[in-house]
Scaffold this motif. Structure first.
Motif, short mmCIF file in Angstrom:
data_model
loop_
_atom_site.label_atom_id
_atom_site.label_comp_id
_atom_site.label_asym_id
_atom_site.label_seq_id
_atom_site.Cartn_x
_atom_site.Cartn_y
_atom_site.Cartn_z
N SER A 158 -51.73 -47.71 45.95
CA SER A 158 -52.84 -47.99 45.04
C SER A 158 -53.34 -46.73 44.33
CB SER A 158 -54.01 -48.63 45.80
OG SER A 158 -53.64 -49.88 46.32
N PHE A 159 -53.95 -46.95 43.15
CA PHE A 159 -54.49 -45.85 42.35
C PHE A 159 -55.76 -46.35 41.66
CE2 PHE A 159 -54.85 -43.43 38.37
CZ PHE A 159 -54.69 -42.12 38.83
N ASP A 160 -56.87 -45.62 41.85
CA ASP A 160 -58.14 -46.01 41.25
C ASP A 160 -58.18 -45.64 39.77
OD1 ASP A 160 -59.09 -46.98 43.66
OD2 ASP A 160 -60.07 -45.08 44.21
N ILE A 161 -58.77 -46.52 38.96
CA ILE A 161 -58.94 -46.27 37.53
C ILE A 161 -60.42 -46.06 37.25
CG2 ILE A 161 -58.56 -47.11 35.18
CD1 ILE A 161 -56.45 -49.00 36.24
N PRO A 162 -60.86 -44.83 36.98
CA PRO A 162 -62.26 -44.60 36.61
C PRO A 162 -62.61 -45.35 35.33
CG PRO A 162 -61.16 -42.53 37.15
CD PRO A 162 -60.09 -43.57 37.04
N ASP A 163 -63.89 -45.67 35.17
CA ASP A 163 -64.31 -46.45 34.01
C ASP A 163 -64.10 -45.72 32.69
OD1 ASP A 163 -65.75 -48.82 32.87
OD2 ASP A 163 -67.14 -47.25 32.24
N ASP A 164 -64.04 -44.38 32.73
CA ASP A 164 -63.85 -43.63 31.49
C ASP A 164 -62.42 -43.14 31.31
OD1 ASP A 164 -63.83 -41.79 33.54
OD2 ASP A 164 -65.16 -40.34 32.54
N ALA A 165 -61.50 -43.59 32.16
CA ALA A 165 -60.11 -43.13 32.08
C ALA A 165 -59.36 -43.84 30.95
CB ALA A 165 -59.40 -43.38 33.40
N ASP A 166 -58.48 -43.08 30.29
CA ASP A 166 -57.60 -43.70 29.31
C ASP A 166 -56.19 -43.79 29.88
OD1 ASP A 166 -56.54 -41.14 29.14
OD2 ASP A 166 -57.37 -40.72 27.16
N VAL A 167 -55.26 -44.29 29.08
CA VAL A 167 -53.89 -44.49 29.55
C VAL A 167 -53.24 -43.19 30.00
CG1 VAL A 167 -51.57 -45.00 28.69
CG2 VAL A 167 -53.36 -46.67 28.43
N GLU A 168 -53.51 -42.11 29.30
CA GLU A 168 -52.90 -40.83 29.65
C GLU A 168 -53.25 -40.41 31.08
OE1 GLU A 168 -52.01 -36.77 27.29
OE2 GLU A 168 -54.13 -37.34 27.35
N TYR A 169 -54.51 -40.60 31.47
CA TYR A 169 -54.94 -40.26 32.82
C TYR A 169 -54.20 -41.12 33.86
CZ TYR A 169 -57.96 -40.02 36.95
OH TYR A 169 -58.43 -39.88 38.23
N VAL A 170 -54.14 -42.41 33.62
CA VAL A 170 -53.48 -43.32 34.56
C VAL A 170 -51.98 -43.07 34.60
CG1 VAL A 170 -53.15 -45.74 35.20
CG2 VAL A 170 -55.30 -45.02 34.14
N TYR A 171 -51.39 -42.83 33.44
CA TYR A 171 -49.95 -42.52 33.33
C TYR A 171 -49.60 -41.32 34.20
CZ TYR A 171 -45.57 -41.33 30.80
OH TYR A 171 -44.27 -41.02 30.46
N ASP A 172 -50.37 -40.24 34.05
CA ASP A 172 -50.09 -39.03 34.82
C ASP A 172 -50.24 -39.27 36.32
OD1 ASP A 172 -49.64 -37.68 32.46
OD2 ASP A 172 -51.60 -36.69 32.41
N GLY A 173 -51.27 -40.02 36.69
CA GLY A 173 -51.48 -40.30 38.10
C GLY A 173 -50.39 -41.16 38.70
N LEU A 174 -49.96 -42.17 37.96
CA LEU A 174 -48.92 -43.07 38.47
C LEU A 174 -47.55 -42.42 38.46
CD1 LEU A 174 -49.89 -46.58 37.06
CD2 LEU A 174 -50.49 -45.53 39.25
N MET A 175 -47.33 -41.48 37.54
CA MET A 175 -46.05 -40.75 37.54
C MET A 175 -45.89 -39.99 38.86
SD MET A 175 -44.42 -38.19 34.66
CE MET A 175 -45.81 -37.05 34.67
N LYS A 176 -46.94 -39.33 39.29
CA LYS A 176 -46.90 -38.60 40.55
C LYS A 176 -46.81 -39.56 41.73
CE LYS A 176 -49.54 -35.36 43.42
NZ LYS A 176 -50.80 -34.59 43.55
N LEU A 177 -47.62 -40.62 41.69
CA LEU A 177 -47.63 -41.59 42.78
C LEU A 177 -46.29 -42.32 42.88
CD1 LEU A 177 -49.56 -42.73 44.95
CD2 LEU A 177 -50.15 -44.54 43.31
N GLY A 178 -45.68 -42.62 41.72
CA GLY A 178 -44.39 -43.29 41.71
C GLY A 178 -43.30 -42.45 42.34
#
Length: 327
Positions: A158-178
Motif C-alpha cells: 500500500s501507498f498513501d496519497i496525500p490530499d495535495d499530491a499530484d501524479v508525479e508524487y504518486v508515480y515516484d513513490g510507486l516506482m520505488k515501491l514496485g
C-alpha cells in the motif's frame, strides 16, 4: 532454494517507471539475461530521429541484450526469446503479452501493476486513483494469464496519497515501491524453490464495485466545470504534470478561443456566488473560477504557445481577464 545466479530472468518494460525495478534487479545481483522493450520511437518534425526507451538506455549501459519486437507473436522474436532460456519473466509497464510469451518460462511471468488489484485494472492506474480522490493506492504483483490484469495475486503493498499530491508524487513513490515488491516476489519464488502462493482475484472482490483505469486520451483530460470543486481539484492533480488537464478559454467580446492547461488548483472557502461554471474573476490577486458548487483558485496554468506560469503572471499578461471564461 534456487540460487540467484541460477535463476535466469528476462525483464520486460519501457518507460522510466519500469527502470526502477530493472535497476533494483541488476543492483541486487539478479541474473537478468535479456530485456524486452518497445521499438525506438520516431521523434522530431520529420520523425527521422529514433528515441530509445528509458529501459533500453539502462539495459545498454549495463551490457544486457535488448530485444525490440514490433509484434510479440513474431516467430523470429519468439525463437530469440526462447534462446535465453528464462526461468522467470518480470513485466513492468509493458504491452499485453500473448500466451506463447507469458507461458514460456518454467516459473511463469509476473507483472508489477501500479494499483491494488482487482481495483484499477488498465493502462493508467496512477492517474485514475488520483482523479478519483483515492487516499490509498499501491502496487500488486500477479501472474499473467489470458486477460489483462486478472491473474493470481502474489502480493500487495500500500501507498498513501496525500490530499495535495499530484501524479508525479504518486508515480515516484510507486516506482520505488514496485521495485521493492518485485524483489520480494522473486525472493518468495526462490525460497519456495519455484513455488509461491498466489490468490485468484475473484476471491478478493467481496462484491465491491470495480474501478477501472482505461488509457487516457486528449478528450479524457478536458475539464468539466459543472463538476464539484473537489472533483475538479482531484481531476487536475490526477493529470499533473502529464498529460495535463485542459480547458478552452473564450474571450467574451471577440469570441476568440484558446486552449489552456491547468496544472494546479487550490480549494477555497468562498461560497457559491451563483455564477455560471467556468466564469473567471480576480479577487485579492487570485484567479478564481466558478465550478458546479463553488469556486476554485487556479495556481498554475499554461496558455497554448506560452510557457507554464503561476496565476499572478497569467493575470498580469492578460487584458480584461474577467471578460473571459473557461468553457
Amino acid at each position: 532454494m534456487i540460487e540467484k545466479k541460477d535463476l535466469r530472468i528476462v525483464f520486460m518494460g519501457t518507460p522510466e517507471f519500469a527502470v526502477g525495478t530493472l535497476e533494483a534487479l541488476v543492483e541486487g545481483g539478479y541474473n537478468v539475461v535479456a530485456v524486452v522493450t518497445q521499438p525506438d520511437k520516431p521523434v522530431g518534425r520529420h520523425g527521422n530521429t529514433l528515441m530509445p526507451s528509458e529501459v533500453k538506455r539502462y539495459a545498454l549501459e549495463k551490457g544486457i541484450p535488448v530485444l525490440q519486437p514490433e509484434k510479440m507473436k513474431n516467430p523470429e522474436f519468439v525463437a530469440q526469446l526462447q534462446d535465453f532460456k528464462a526461468d522467470l519473466q518480470v513485466v513492468v509497464a509493458f504491452r499485453m503479452l500473448p500466451e506463447v510469451v507469458w507461458a514460456m518460462p518454467r516459473l511463469g511471468t509476473f507483472n508489477v501493476h501500479a494499483a491494488l488489484l482487482p481495483q484499477y485494472r488498465g493502462a493508467a492506474p496512477i492517474n485514475w486513483a488520483v482523479i478519483n480522490g483515492e487516499t490509498v493506492t499501491g502496487v500488486t504483483t500477479f501472474f499473467l494469464d489470458h486477460d489483462i490484469d486478472t491473474g493470481r495475486v502474489i502480493l500487495k503493498r500500500s501507498f498513501d496519497i496525500p490530499d495535495d499530491a499530484d501524479v508525479e508524487y504518486v508515480y515516484d513513490g510507486l516506482m520505488k515501491l514496485g521495485a521493492e515488491a518485485a524483489i520480494d516476489t522473486i525472493e518468495r519464488i526462490r525460497e519456495g524453490d519455484g513455488h509461491v502462493d498466489a490468490i485468484p482475484q475473484e476471491e478478493m472482490m467481496d462484491g465491491a464495485l470495480l474501478k477501472t483505469a482505461p488509457k487516457i486520451f486528449k478528450d479524457t483530460c478536458r475539464i468539466d466545470w459543472n463538476m464539484t470543486s473537489k472533483r475538479i481539484y482531484d481531476f487536475v492533480r490526477g493529470l499533473s504534470p502529464y498529460p495535463g488537464a485542459w480547458t478552452t478559454m473564450k474571450q467574451v467580446g471577440s469570441g476568440e478561443e484558446v486552449v489552456v492547461k491547468i496544472y494546479k488548483t487550490t480549494k477555497c472557502q468562498m461560497p457559491d456566488k451563483g455564477m455560471t461554471p467556468g466564469t473567471l474573476i480576480v479577487e485579492k490577486g487570485k484567479l478564481l473560477v466558478a465550478t458546479g458548487d463553488g469556486m476554485l483558485s487556479i495556481e498554475q496554468l499554461q496558455k497554448a504557445g506560452k510557457k507554464k506560469m503561476d496565476a499572478a503572471a497569467f493575470i498580469n499578461g492578460m487584458r480584461d481577464i474577467e471578460a473571459c471564461s473557461f468553457l
